[in-house]
Scaffold this motif. Structure first.
Motif, PDB file in Angstrom:
ATOM      1  N   GLY A   3       0.856  -1.119  -0.064  1.00 61.03           N
ATOM      2  CA  GLY A   3       0.013   0.035   0.024  1.00 61.03           C
ATOM      3  C   GLY A   3       0.791   1.149  -0.068  1.00 61.03           C
ATOM      4  N   VAL A   4       2.000   1.111   0.672  1.00 58.78           N
ATOM      5  CA  VAL A   4       2.870   2.389   0.541  1.00 58.78           C
ATOM      6  C   VAL A   4       3.269   2.641  -0.765  1.00 58.78           C
ATOM      7  N   LEU A   5       3.872   1.419  -1.067  1.00 56.27           N
ATOM      8  CA  LEU A   5       4.389   1.439  -2.520  1.00 56.27           C
ATOM      9  C   LEU A   5       3.576   1.964  -3.516  1.00 56.27           C
ATOM     10  N   ALA A   6       2.193   1.521  -3.651  1.00 58.20           N
ATOM     11  CA  ALA A   6       1.265   1.957  -4.349  1.00 58.20           C
ATOM     12  C   ALA A   6       0.958   3.421  -4.287  1.00 58.20           C
ATOM     13  N   ALA A   7       0.802   3.989  -3.233  1.00 62.55           N
ATOM     14  CA  ALA A   7       0.701   5.449  -3.028  1.00 62.55           C
ATOM     15  C   ALA A   7       1.741   6.157  -3.532  1.00 62.55           C
ATOM     16  N   TYR A   8       3.038   5.539  -3.208  1.00 62.74           N
ATOM     17  CA  TYR A   8       4.277   6.530  -3.750  1.00 62.74           C
ATOM     18  C   TYR A   8       4.120   6.300  -5.240  1.00 62.74           C
ATOM     19  N   ALA A   9       4.134   5.320  -5.812  1.00 62.65           N
ATOM     20  CA  ALA A   9       4.016   5.156  -7.298  1.00 62.65           C
ATOM     21  C   ALA A   9       2.840   6.015  -8.030  1.00 62.65           C
ATOM     22  N   LEU A  10       1.812   5.947  -7.435  1.00 56.49           N
ATOM     23  CA  LEU A  10       0.887   7.102  -7.868  1.00 56.49           C
ATOM     24  C   LEU A  10       1.510   8.431  -7.872  1.00 56.49           C
ATOM     25  N   LEU A  11       1.979   8.744  -6.705  1.00 56.42           N
ATOM     26  CA  LEU A  11       2.431  10.214  -6.644  1.00 56.42           C
ATOM     27  C   LEU A  11       3.561  10.356  -7.814  1.00 56.42           C
ATOM     28  N   ALA A  12       4.475   9.533  -7.950  1.00 55.06           N
ATOM     29  CA  ALA A  12       5.684   9.593  -8.698  1.00 55.06           C
ATOM     30  C   ALA A  12       4.933   9.538 -10.359  1.00 55.06           C
ATOM     31  N   ALA A  13       3.930   8.883 -10.621  1.00 51.02           N
ATOM     32  CA  ALA A  13       3.428   8.826 -11.842  1.00 51.02           C
ATOM     33  C   ALA A  13       2.917  10.339 -12.115  1.00 51.02           C
ATOM     34  N   CYS A  14       2.291  10.828 -11.142  1.00 52.63           N
ATOM     35  CA  CYS A  14       1.627  12.290 -11.303  1.00 52.63           C
ATOM     36  C   CYS A  14       2.725  13.015 -11.479  1.00 52.63           C
ATOM     37  N   THR A  15       3.771  13.053 -10.863  1.00 52.40           N
ATOM     38  CA  THR A  15       4.700  14.425 -11.148  1.00 52.40           C
ATOM     39  C   THR A  15       5.205  14.438 -12.642  1.00 52.40           C
ATOM     40  N   GLN A  16       5.343  13.153 -13.426  1.00 52.64           N
ATOM     41  CA  GLN A  16       5.479  13.009 -14.740  1.00 52.64           C
ATOM     42  C   GLN A  16       4.273  13.532 -15.788  1.00 52.64           C
ATOM     43  N   LEU A  17       3.205  13.081 -15.132  1.00 51.76           N
ATOM     44  CA  LEU A  17       1.990  13.378 -15.907  1.00 51.76           C
ATOM     45  C   LEU A  17       1.618  14.774 -15.975  1.00 51.76           C
ATOM     46  N   LEU A  18       2.002  15.669 -14.735  1.00 52.69           N
ATOM     47  CA  LEU A  18       1.755  17.135 -14.689  1.00 52.69           C
ATOM     48  C   LEU A  18       2.947  17.755 -15.454  1.00 52.69           C
ATOM     49  N   TRP A  19       4.105  17.094 -15.287  1.00 49.33           N
ATOM     50  CA  TRP A  19       5.283  17.890 -16.129  1.00 49.33           C
ATOM     51  C   TRP A  19       5.206  17.921 -17.446  1.00 49.33           C
ATOM     52  N   LEU A  20       4.474  16.949 -18.169  1.00 49.37           N
ATOM     53  CA  LEU A  20       4.393  16.825 -19.719  1.00 49.37           C
ATOM     54  C   LEU A  20       2.861  16.938 -20.121  1.00 49.37           C
ATOM     55  N   THR A  21       2.201  17.928 -19.316  1.00 49.64           N
ATOM     56  CA  THR A  21       0.530  18.190 -19.449  1.00 49.64           C
ATOM     57  C   THR A  21       0.566  18.745 -21.047  1.00 49.64           C
ATOM     58  N   PHE A  22       1.261  19.692 -21.271  1.00 53.44           N
ATOM     59  CA  PHE A  22       1.064  20.425 -22.506  1.00 53.44           C
ATOM     60  C   PHE A  22       1.829  19.802 -23.613  1.00 53.44           C
ATOM     61  N   ALA A  23       2.516  18.728 -23.487  1.00 51.32           N
ATOM     62  CA  ALA A  23       3.717  18.432 -24.502  1.00 51.32           C
ATOM     63  C   ALA A  23       2.848  17.879 -25.990  1.00 51.32           C
ATOM     64  N   ALA A  24       1.741  17.275 -25.532  1.00 53.56           N
ATOM     65  CA  ALA A  24       1.065  16.939 -26.807  1.00 53.56           C
ATOM     66  C   ALA A  24      -0.100  17.539 -27.298  1.00 53.56           C
ATOM     67  N   VAL A  25      -0.372  18.891 -26.699  1.00 52.13           N
ATOM     68  CA  VAL A  25      -1.139  19.691 -27.006  1.00 52.13           C
ATOM     69  C   VAL A  25      -0.646  21.310 -27.030  1.00 52.13           C
ATOM     70  N   ASP A  26       0.524  21.206 -27.332  1.00 53.65           N
ATOM     71  CA  ASP A  26       1.189  22.553 -27.165  1.00 53.65           C
ATOM     72  C   ASP A  26       0.909  23.644 -28.150  1.00 53.65           C
ATOM     73  N   THR A  27       0.588  23.343 -29.488  1.00 58.53           N
ATOM     74  CA  THR A  27       0.364  24.445 -30.299  1.00 58.53           C
ATOM     75  C   THR A  27      -1.190  24.861 -29.980  1.00 58.53           C
ATOM     76  N   ARG A  28      -2.170  23.998 -29.373  1.00 57.54           N
ATOM     77  CA  ARG A  28      -3.258  24.569 -29.134  1.00 57.54           C
ATOM     78  C   ARG A  28      -3.296  25.331 -27.849  1.00 57.54           C
ATOM     79  N   SER A  29      -2.420  24.869 -26.981  1.00 58.43           N
ATOM     80  CA  SER A  29      -2.320  25.507 -25.599  1.00 58.43           C
ATOM     81  C   SER A  29      -1.926  26.871 -25.997  1.00 58.43           C
ATOM     82  N   ALA A  30      -0.944  26.990 -26.691  1.00 59.94           N
ATOM     83  CA  ALA A  30      -0.376  28.367 -27.169  1.00 59.94           C
ATOM     84  C   ALA A  30      -1.496  29.423 -27.516  1.00 59.94           C
ATOM     85  N   ALA A  31      -1.972  28.811 -28.534  1.00 63.82           N
ATOM     86  CA  ALA A  31      -3.425  29.688 -28.928  1.00 63.82           C
ATOM     87  C   ALA A  31      -4.145  29.873 -27.573  1.00 63.82           C
ATOM     88  N   VAL A  32      -4.690  28.997 -27.282  1.00 64.43           N
ATOM     89  CA  VAL A  32      -5.578  29.375 -25.649  1.00 64.43           C
ATOM     90  C   VAL A  32      -5.132  30.388 -24.740  1.00 64.43           C
TER      91      VAL A  32
END
Length: 393
Positions: A17-46
């Protein structure tokens, strides 16, 4: 003695359970880091900014990591629960900051900076979570799961951004991504209240000076520099490279294939590699396959061929990170694990910055760009050979 045994038994029973909670948090750091990478052109326009400004929302992360890697590692070694708790709060808090004004570049930059400050506290904890809650025989597995979670976060960022943006714009994208980050924050703060089965000695204070003269750690750092740098360079420049061959539209799917292969490799390879004491061999194989794959990509542009080579490269290259982290854990010992991982991840982020710039200078010629990445992989071979062929697990 009975109290100690009870604490150990309780921690052992909830370790996954400790590892699962940590793994979810670690995954979220990467998810949030690359939020705009796949939609950079449209994000720039918005957000009404140029494309380069949107790129900066991701680029701040490696810069912040390089600055904070060693001090956060030191903090984790001295006050683990406190430091990781702050990292969790910064991750969830930064995700909430971004929701204040989804179309404001200023608010997005502020949120990204908050998350970026939390990222080294979270990622530098990988080996310490394993060491504090898992018996030695299980630590390679725990480290591999924690590391694979990073690649899951990267893959999720690539796959979900476009559909969420299409469905509800930046507001929906940021809201959906904030939900798991807040959940992970709460879960980590809860599990940190679980006493560790294998605590470090808080009275032991180890100066960072040990890193300066530790040849073994410098060799590992050079390999992480090459490995993370190579992945970042491929993820950044595969599209323009393949565009020279008329296959630029397939780049996103191929990067996803490479990352998915890395998730599988990081999940299944490190444990048997550690059990058989074959760490150096897997690192050699990763570099050889990486070098050959770049040559293969240069000479044949069939999509099935490209996908097969990138799968093989991702499977071995990304699996090398948990192998190196596990090796550093054994070498550094419990009082230096946070500093050791901080040092290695600092090297990896520096490699991600520098190798991306090297390939950028050559991107006008796809063959030169691929050749440069192959040369970097080959340059890592003598570095690996400086590692011991056998090291007791």
């Amino acid at each position: 003695m009975r109290d100690t045994a009870a604490v150990t038994t309780r921690a052992s029973s909830v370790r996954w359970g400790v590892l699962a909670a940590y793994a979810l948090l670690a995954a979220c750091t990467q998810l949030l880091w690359l939020t705009f990478a796949a939609v950079d052109t449209r994000s720039a326009a918005v957000m009404k900014v140029d494309l380069g400004a949107v790129g900066d929302l991701a680029a701040v992360f490696p810069f912040v990591y390089i600055v904070l890697a060693l001090p956060t590692g030191r903090w984790l070694d001295m006050r683990f629960a406190q430091a990781l708790g702050v990292g969790a709060l910064l991750t969830g808090g930064g995700a909430l900051v971004r929701l204040v004004a989804p179309t404001s570049f200023g608010w997005q930059l502020a949120g990204q900076l908050v998350i970026a400050c939390g990222q080294p506290l979270v990622l530098n904890s990988i080996t310490k979570v394993a060491a504090r809650y898992f018996a030695p025989a299980e630590r390679a597995t725990a480290i591999s799961i924690g590391t694979a979670a990073l690649f899951v976060g990267i893959l999720a960022a690539v796959l979900v951004a476009g559909p969420l943006f299409d469905a509800g714009g930046l507001r929906l994208l940021l809201g959906v991504q904030a939900a798991p980050a807040i959940l992970a924050t709460v879960l980590v703060l809860i599990v940190l209240r679980t006493p560790p089965a294998f605590p470090d000695d808080p009275s032991v204070s180890v100066s960072l000076r040990w890193l300066a003269g530790d040849r073994f750690m410098w060799v590992l750092a050079a390999l992480v520099f090459i490995g993370m740098g190579t992945y970042n360079a491929v993820a950044t420049w595969l599209q323009p490279i393949l565009a020279h061959f008329g296959e630029g539209g397939a780049a996103g799917n191929l990067i996803a294939v490479m990352t998915f292969a890395g998730i599988i490799g990081a999940a299944v390879l490190p444990t048997p590699i550690a059990a058989r004491n074959r760490r150096r061999e897997i690192l050699l194989a990763a570099l050889v396959v990486s070098a050959v794959s770049f040559v293969a990509i240069a000479f044949n542009h069939n999509l099935v061929w490209l996908g097969a080579w990138l799968f093989a490269q991702g499977f071995l290259l990304l699996a090398s990170l948990p192998v190196v982290l596990d090796w550093s854990d054994i070498h550094a010992g419990p009082e230096r694990q946070g500093s050791a991982v901080g040092f290695l991840m600092m090297a990896g982020n520096l490699g991600g910055l520098l190798l991306v710039l090297v390939v950028q200078a050559l991107i006008g010629n796809a063959y030169l760009a691929l050749g440069a990445m192959a040369v970097v992989a080959v340059a890592g071979l003598p570095v690996v050979l400086r590692l011991p062929a056998r090291r007791l697990p």
